[in-house]
Write a protein that holds these residues in place. Structure first.
Motif, short mmCIF file in Angstrom:
data_model
loop_
_atom_site.label_atom_id
_atom_site.label_comp_id
_atom_site.label_asym_id
_atom_site.label_seq_id
_atom_site.Cartn_x
_atom_site.Cartn_y
_atom_site.Cartn_z
N GLN A 190 0.84 -1.22 -0.01
CA GLN A 190 -0.03 -0.13 0.30
C GLN A 190 0.50 1.67 0.10
O GLN A 190 0.58 2.46 -0.58
CB GLN A 190 -0.48 -0.05 1.27
CG GLN A 190 -2.01 1.23 1.39
CD GLN A 190 -3.06 0.77 0.36
OE1 GLN A 190 -3.17 1.59 -1.23
NE2 GLN A 190 -4.02 1.04 0.91
N SER A 191 1.79 1.20 0.73
CA SER A 191 2.73 2.16 1.07
C SER A 191 3.48 2.29 -0.63
O SER A 191 4.02 3.81 -0.83
CB SER A 191 3.48 2.72 2.38
OG SER A 191 2.55 2.61 3.61
N ALA A 192 4.45 1.31 -0.50
CA ALA A 192 4.63 1.84 -1.77
C ALA A 192 4.45 2.01 -3.55
O ALA A 192 4.77 3.26 -4.20
CB ALA A 192 5.48 -0.16 -2.40
N ALA A 193 2.89 1.67 -2.76
CA ALA A 193 1.69 2.14 -4.29
C ALA A 193 1.98 3.17 -4.64
O ALA A 193 1.74 4.18 -5.55
CB ALA A 193 0.44 1.45 -4.37
N ARG A 194 2.25 3.83 -2.73
CA ARG A 194 1.52 5.78 -3.12
C ARG A 194 3.00 6.18 -3.52
O ARG A 194 2.56 6.97 -3.57
CB ARG A 194 0.73 5.61 -1.56
CG ARG A 194 0.77 7.54 -1.66
CD ARG A 194 -0.32 7.74 0.02
NE ARG A 194 0.29 8.99 0.13
CZ ARG A 194 0.36 9.19 1.50
NH1 ARG A 194 0.97 8.63 2.36
NH2 ARG A 194 0.16 10.54 2.34
N VAL A 195 3.61 5.62 -2.25
CA VAL A 195 5.54 6.42 -2.36
C VAL A 195 5.80 6.29 -4.28
O VAL A 195 6.25 7.94 -4.16
CB VAL A 195 6.36 5.37 -1.89
CG1 VAL A 195 7.97 6.28 -2.35
CG2 VAL A 195 6.68 5.87 -0.52
N GLU A 207 2.77 -2.54 -15.98
CA GLU A 207 3.95 -2.15 -15.65
C GLU A 207 4.45 -2.08 -14.69
O GLU A 207 5.56 -2.12 -13.94
CB GLU A 207 4.73 -1.43 -16.75
CG GLU A 207 3.84 -0.22 -16.89
CD GLU A 207 2.49 0.27 -17.51
OE1 GLU A 207 2.03 1.65 -17.47
OE2 GLU A 207 1.84 0.10 -17.70
N GLU A 208 3.52 -0.71 -13.45
CA GLU A 208 3.73 -0.65 -12.05
C GLU A 208 4.11 -1.97 -11.72
O GLU A 208 4.83 -1.86 -10.81
CB GLU A 208 3.16 0.81 -12.35
CG GLU A 208 2.73 1.78 -12.73
CD GLU A 208 1.80 3.16 -12.05
OE1 GLU A 208 1.78 3.60 -13.24
OE2 GLU A 208 0.52 1.94 -11.89
N ALA A 209 2.81 -2.56 -12.26
CA ALA A 209 3.01 -3.86 -10.73
C ALA A 209 4.08 -4.80 -11.00
O ALA A 209 4.72 -5.10 -10.37
CB ALA A 209 1.51 -4.44 -10.79
N ALA A 210 4.25 -4.73 -12.42
CA ALA A 210 5.44 -5.54 -12.50
C ALA A 210 6.63 -4.95 -11.92
O ALA A 210 8.06 -5.45 -11.45
CB ALA A 210 6.37 -5.81 -14.37
N THR A 211 7.51 -3.37 -12.01
CA THR A 211 8.14 -3.10 -11.23
C THR A 211 8.45 -3.44 -9.69
O THR A 211 9.74 -2.88 -9.23
CB THR A 211 8.77 -0.93 -11.52
OG1 THR A 211 8.15 -0.68 -13.02
CG2 THR A 211 9.30 -0.45 -11.04
N LEU A 212 6.99 -3.08 -9.21
CA LEU A 212 7.19 -3.48 -7.77
C LEU A 212 7.63 -4.36 -7.39
O LEU A 212 8.20 -4.62 -6.56
CB LEU A 212 5.76 -3.34 -7.20
CG LEU A 212 5.62 -1.23 -7.24
CD1 LEU A 212 3.97 -1.33 -6.39
CD2 LEU A 212 6.65 -0.25 -6.64
N PRO A 260 8.74 3.85 -21.08
CA PRO A 260 9.79 3.87 -20.51
C PRO A 260 8.90 4.22 -19.26
O PRO A 260 7.99 3.82 -18.30
CB PRO A 260 10.00 5.56 -20.30
CG PRO A 260 8.40 5.93 -20.68
CD PRO A 260 7.66 4.50 -21.78
N LEU A 261 9.73 4.01 -17.61
CA LEU A 261 10.41 3.60 -16.50
C LEU A 261 9.44 5.09 -15.91
O LEU A 261 10.24 6.19 -16.15
CB LEU A 261 10.89 2.89 -15.76
CG LEU A 261 10.60 3.01 -13.93
CD1 LEU A 261 9.41 2.35 -13.48
CD2 LEU A 261 11.87 2.31 -13.30
N THR A 262 8.47 5.52 -16.06
CA THR A 262 7.74 6.98 -14.94
C THR A 262 7.23 6.60 -13.48
O THR A 262 5.95 6.04 -13.74
CB THR A 262 6.25 7.22 -16.00
OG1 THR A 262 6.92 7.30 -17.97
CG2 THR A 262 5.65 8.89 -16.01
N ILE A 263 7.93 6.97 -12.94
CA ILE A 263 7.38 7.11 -11.69
C ILE A 263 6.84 8.48 -10.75
O ILE A 263 7.62 9.60 -11.27
CB ILE A 263 8.63 6.35 -10.44
CG1 ILE A 263 9.75 7.71 -10.66
CG2 ILE A 263 9.26 5.42 -10.67
CD1 ILE A 263 10.41 7.35 -9.22
#
Length: 781
Positions: A190-195, A207-212, A260-263
């Motif tokens: 939960q914190s990771a998705a938000r940060v 792609e965001e799930a795969a990054t985490l 691209p990796l967009t955070i």
């Protein structure tokens, strides 16, 4: 002969195998019983993650932040909170046979032994299942060497099997993601998705799930903030694993791998994020302990008094130490996973923070910097001597952690001051962002003092629910909260309270007086003749209403002369001012030190038919299971009669419609019915603006860290210039956002007989007598 030896060898092998298996059974039995290594008790296995950060939630259901220890700053999630892609990415990458095994994957374990142990292939993969990794996260301390790590493995196998007995596969997956430390205080998914992505686990893109999930291998090595390219390669590996498992098509995998990796990085640091001053104020309130006089300094007598009253009368103050859980322990906001539902509106909070930044950054600070440019006394006033400046700087130095550390190390004052004047590398505040520079700590103190500060609060006039709370210009560098903790002279914003007393005593807004200097006698029996900022209408007949509209000190002094300062002080306390106030005549011009929060509460009387409402910060608190364990309601008290309140409402609206607050109209184009008052303290050290509509009451303060840090000219230093624009910008944004429900055409509910207090002035005021001007000169004999 050969046959005999063969039989013996086979027999020996069977014996060794059976002995080995027996030995293994004994070892695992001993581990399960806790005879070897550490085996957590059943109670702990049934509740392995019992420490969750508490969430602070806005009234529009946005998470403002959390309270948690650095390694326990996780927010509880359920399996339903996880996206399908997140679950599939984790299984495909970490444990493809997760649904088939019971904690230990024998096929994966044998593969790891052969490929990594025998053939020494680093790419052979690991043999640990997700359940084993969870067991390691929960119960295995860090190993110092390979041998120690190998000895931990059997213990983790046993714990993994036990976990599989107690939990479903979905619960194990959730716990694994809930326990993992993703860096930057982002413990748990939960914190990771938000940060990293300003999202929730449910709304993560594939792609965001795969990054985490990729970070789970080594979060420091695959850090998306610092190692973008490396993290992209790891993310693409996870996507490839999802394709191999049949969770993605080849086309989907190729397409996602090209992105691209967009955070959207947002640190979990409590000094950052929305409403940091509010969150810290709330934390201090919730965790406050019962006041004990020995824990307060000698000069904190008033603070002790206020805290003692709050302990007895405010349910939120010290809530954690007043309330206990079912097990008899007090609630803990850092570990109990509470949900604290606040009154803050995230949109209005954003508008307030933007308004403060816009005005301070673009108008106030540039003007102040220009005025003090190349002045040897900057940022202090020109009236301050060099000796006084050195004293203030020394006192500021003594408040720093650096000074306390040096004193603790045994350094004397002279040596410390010498060290403070040596340049060191540091990061300092600027309105353009933090700046890395070389500066002495002594100069950094003076540099940061050169920034004027501000505070703003807005609350619902009827319910007391605080909608926006800005305690300063940047919490990271200036942590002193000027909404609730700081107290400054309020200047002319105190005048409506005196006028209220006059209305109680039978005055009318249309009572008249000769506008000339007024002589009063102070507490020492000496004459006191306050000055006016200008000569407007001097020597002419004016009304009481005009005096408030134009903020005339002479009209205010005239009223003070007719009234008792003791009665006035009692009324000020009824308006919510908590500090000790000496009953002297000078208080009519705003000498008392008051907080923004107190002033906002006090001004709620005027749109609320004489009823004052205390600021309300929290509506309810839920435990980690969603049960409501506390509810909070507003506290009201009657201050004025309806008659007096309607008269005050009439006069304070005149302040905005043609008086000292008229910039709200002609500069910011706000047409809404409203009342308000500007305020400027002695030497224009403090600029104030208080205002209210039928629904909102707001207050703003602007000034320096020290009273001697201020504009040298009143043009820039008055409340109408320093504080009013912040309110104007805020209300523009509020009225522009139709989702908030605040309408610019909302009107005050005023009975017809009070629409114009002067319509029947002869009947309503027994004080409206002809003025004998012949005796005026005698006052100054």
């Amino acid at each position: 002969m050969t046959f005999k030896w063969t039989k013996h060898i086979i027999l020996i092998c069977w014996i060794l195998l059976i002995a080995g298996l027996g030995f293994a059974v004994i070892i695992f039995y001993a581990i399960a019983n806790g005879s070897i290594g550490y085996m957590p008790p059943v109670e702990q296995l049934e509740n392995p993650i019992d420490k969750y950060a508490s969430q602070i939630i806005s009234c529009d259901a946005k998470i403002l932040g959390s309270y948690g220890r650095s390694k326990e700053n996780r927010i509880s999630v359920t399996y339903q909170d996880l996206s399908g892609d997140l679950v599939r990415a984790l299984i495909a990458t970490e444990d493809i046979r997760f649904s088939e095994h019971s904690g230990i994957d024998m096929q994966g374990l044998l593969r790891a032994i052969v490929k990594r142990g025998i053939l020494m292939q680093k790419s052979g993969g690991g043999g640990s299942t997700i359940t084993q990794q969870l067991a390691k996260q929960l119960y295995s301390p860090s190993a110092d060497n390979i041998l120690e790590r190998l000895l931990q493995k059997p213990i983790e196998w046993v714990i993994a099997v036990q976990l599989e007995r107690f939990y479903t596969k979905e619960e194990i997956l959730t716990m694994y993601l809930d326990k993992f430390d993703f860096l930057y205080n982002a413990v748990g998914i939960q914190s990771a998705a938000r940060v990293y992505f300003s999202a929730t686990p449910k709304t993560l893109k594939t792609e965001e799930a795969a990054t985490l999930v990729g970070m789970c291998k080594n979060p420091s090595y695959y850090n998306p903030v610092r190692q973008n390219k490396r993290t992209v390669r790891r993310r693409n590996t996870v996507l490839k694993q999802m394709e191999k498992a049949g969770f993605l098509t080849e086309a989907q995998c190729d397409s996602l791998s090209q992105l691209p990796l967009t955070i959207r990085f947002r640190s979990m640091d409590h000094k950052e994020g929305p409403a940091p001053y509010f969150r810290e104020h709330l934390r201090m309130m919730l965790t406050a302990k019962k006041p004990d006089r020995k824990n307060y300094m000698a000069w904190q007598r008033q603070v002790f008094r206020e805290d003692s009253i709050a302990w007895e009368t405010n349910p939120l103050y010290g809530w954690c130490n007043k309330n206990k859980k079912a097990n008899g322990e007090n609630y803990n906001i850092y570990t109990d996973g509470l949900k604290i539902y606040t009154t803050i509106d995230s949109r209005m909070q954003q508008y307030a923070e933007e308004a403060v930044e816009q005005h301070m950054k673009l108008d106030v600070q540039p003007a102040f910097t220009r005025e003090k440019s190349e002045r040897s006394y900057a940022p202090f006033s020109r009236s301050v001597s060099a000796g006084q400046i050195d004293t203030m700087m020394t006192n500021a130095m003594k408040q720093t952690d650096r000074y306390r550390t040096m004193r603790k190390a045994g350094m004397n004052e002279a040596a410390i001051k010498k060290e403070f004047k040596k340049p060191v590398e540091m990061r300092v505040f600027s309105w353009e962002g933090s700046v890395d520079t070389l500066m002495s700590p002594w100069d950094s103190i003076r540099y940061h003092k050169s920034f004027l500060r501000s505070a703003f609060m807005s609350m619902d006039a009827r319910t007391g629910q605080v909608k926006a709370y800005v305690g300063g210009i940047d919490y990271k560098y200036f942590q002193y909260d000027m909404v609730s903790t700081g107290h400054r002279q309020v200047g002319s914003t105190i005048k409506p309270f005196l006028y209220s007393l006059a209305m109680i005593e039978g005055f009318s807004p249309c009572d008249k007086m000769l506008h000339v200097p007024q002589q009063l006698t102070d507490e020492n029996g000496k004459p006191w003749i306050p000055k006016n900022s200008n000569k407007e209408n001097e020597g002419e007949i004016v009304t009481i209403e005009w005096g408030l509209q134009r903020s005339s000190n002479w009209v205010t002094a005239y009223l003070m002369k007719q009234l008792s300062p003791y009665t006035f002080v009692r009324l000020l306390h009824s308006f919510g001012l908590k500090t000790d106030i000496d009953p002297v005549v000078a208080i009519c011009l705003g000498t008392p030190d008051v907080s923004v929060s107190e002033m906002v509460s006090g001004y709620s009387v005027f749109p609320n038919k004489g009823i004052r409402v205390e600021p309300l910060f929290v509506t309810r608190i839920e435990d980690s299971f969603g049960n409501t364990i506390a509810s909070f309601t507003p506290h009201f008290s009657e201050v004025l009669s309806e008659d007096a309140s309607y008269k005050m409402l009439h006069m304070l609206r005149k302040v905005i419609d043609g008086g000292t607050g008229s910039r709200v109209r002609f500069r910011y184009g706000i047409k809404a019915p409203m009342g308000g008052k500007t305020g400027t303290s002695q030497n224009h050290s403090d600029g104030w603006f208080m205002a209210f509509t039928p629904s909102l009451v707001s207050g703003c303060w602007v000034g320096g860290e020290d009273r001697s840090i201020h504009f040298d000219r009143i043009t820039e230093g008055q409340g109408a210039s320093m504080a009013l624009p912040i309110y104007g910008l805020f209300m523009q944004k509020v009225y522009a956002d139709k989702t908030l429900g605040y309408l610019e055409d909302e009107n005050f509910e005023i009975p017809e007989q009070y629409a114009d207090p002067c319509a029947h002035k002869e009947e309503k005021s027994h004080r409206n007598q002809p003025i004998d001007a012949s005796g005026i000169d005698k006052m100054f004999d």
